[in-house]
Design an enzyme around this catalytic site. Structure first.
Site, short mmCIF file in Angstrom:
data_model
loop_
_atom_site.label_atom_id
_atom_site.label_comp_id
_atom_site.label_asym_id
_atom_site.label_seq_id
_atom_site.Cartn_x
_atom_site.Cartn_y
_atom_site.Cartn_z
N GLY A 46 0.84 -1.18 0.00
CA GLY A 46 0.00 0.00 0.00
C GLY A 46 0.88 1.24 0.00
N GLN A 51 2.81 10.07 1.58
CA GLN A 51 4.13 9.42 1.62
C GLN A 51 5.03 9.85 0.47
OE1 GLN A 51 2.35 5.29 2.27
NE2 GLN A 51 4.26 5.13 3.41
N CYS A 88 6.05 -0.16 7.31
CA CYS A 88 5.68 1.03 6.56
C CYS A 88 6.86 1.45 5.70
CB CYS A 88 5.31 2.15 7.53
SG CYS A 88 4.83 3.67 6.72
N LEU A 89 6.59 1.75 4.43
CA LEU A 89 7.68 2.18 3.55
C LEU A 89 8.31 3.48 4.04
CD1 LEU A 89 6.01 1.33 0.12
CD2 LEU A 89 7.83 0.06 1.27
N HIS A 130 -4.16 1.07 7.47
CA HIS A 130 -2.83 1.69 7.56
C HIS A 130 -2.76 2.92 6.63
CE1 HIS A 130 1.73 1.24 7.82
NE2 HIS A 130 1.58 2.08 6.81
N GLU A 131 -3.23 2.74 5.38
CA GLU A 131 -3.16 3.85 4.41
C GLU A 131 -4.11 4.98 4.78
OE1 GLU A 131 -0.65 3.79 2.77
OE2 GLU A 131 -0.31 1.64 2.87
N HIS A 134 -2.60 7.21 7.23
CA HIS A 134 -1.64 8.16 6.64
C HIS A 134 -2.34 9.46 6.23
CE1 HIS A 134 2.29 6.29 6.41
NE2 HIS A 134 1.82 5.19 5.87
ZN ZN Z 1 2.79 3.41 5.82
#
Ligand code: ZN
Length: 168
Positions: A46, A51, A88-89, A130-131, A134
Site C-alpha cells: 500500500g 508518503q 511502513c515504507l 494503515h493507508e 496516513h
Molecule cells: Zn505506511
C-alpha cells in the site's frame, strides 16, 4: 508515469492531514499511476499520497494481488480485530504489532470520480486501515503495541522477500 521519492518518518508532511481530491482529471490519474509504480518498485502492499509528499486523500493498496485505487476513502463498516505485524515504507527497517479489524468495508471514489464500495479482509484490511491513517497524519508506530528492528525479527540476513509483514 514516474517513480516518486518516499518520505520517511522524520518528515513533518507525514504528520499533516490530507485534503480531499476534487480534480478527477489528468493530474489525479498521473498521481495514481505514480503511487502504483512507486509501491510496486518498493515491494509495498500500500502507499498513500502524503508518503510521496502530496497531501491529497488518495491511496493504493494491494487486494487479491491486484492494485486498487482508493480516492477520498472512508471506512464505513468494520468487523473483528487481529493483532499482526506490519511495516511502513516510510519507516524502513522496522515492523510492529498493530491491532486492526479483520474485515473492513471501504467507500471510495475511483480516478473518474465514481463512488464504489470494497470489502477487504486480512492483509488488505490491514493495508486499507494503515493507508487511511496516513491521510490523517497517523503512522502505525503511534498505534503499535511493540515496534521492532527487522534485525531483531528476522536476523541480520538481507532477505527482504522473506519478511512476513507487509509494508505499506
Ligand atoms: Zn505506511
Amino acid at each position: 508515469m514516474a517513480l516518486r521519492k518516499i518520505l520517511t518518518e522524520e518528515d513533518p508532511i507525514l504528520r499533516k492531514k490530507s485534503k480531499p481530491v476534487t480534480d478527477f482529471g489528468k493530474r489525479t490519474a498521473d498521481l495514481m499511476d505514480d503511487l502504483a509504480d512507486t509501491m510496486v518498485k518498493a515491494n509495498g502492499l500500500g502507499l498513500a499520497s502524503p508518503q510521496v509528499g502530496l497531501l491529497r486523500r488518495a491511496v493504493v493498496i494491494v487486494r487479491d494481488e491486484k492494485i486498487v485505487e482508493l480516492i477520498n476513502p472512508e471506512i464505513i463498516a468494520s468487523e473483528g480485530e487481529e493483532t499482526g505485524l506490519e511495516g511502513c515504507l516510510s519507516v524502513p527497517g522496522k515492523s510492529g504489532y498493530v491491532c486492526r479489524p479483520t474485515k473492513v468495508t471501504v467507500k471510495a471514489q475511483d480516478r473518474n470520480g465514481e463512488w464504489f464500495e470494497l470489502e477487504c479482509e486480512g492483509m488488505a484490511a490491514r493495508a486499507a486501515c494503515h493507508e487511511l491513517d496516513h491521510l490523517d497524519g497517523i503512522l502505525y508506530i503511534d498505534k503499535a503495541e511493540e515496534v521492532l528492528d527487522d534485525s531483531e525479527l528476522y536476523g541480520d540476513e538481507d532477505e527482504e522477500e522473506e519478511k512476513e509483514s507487509g509494508e505499506a
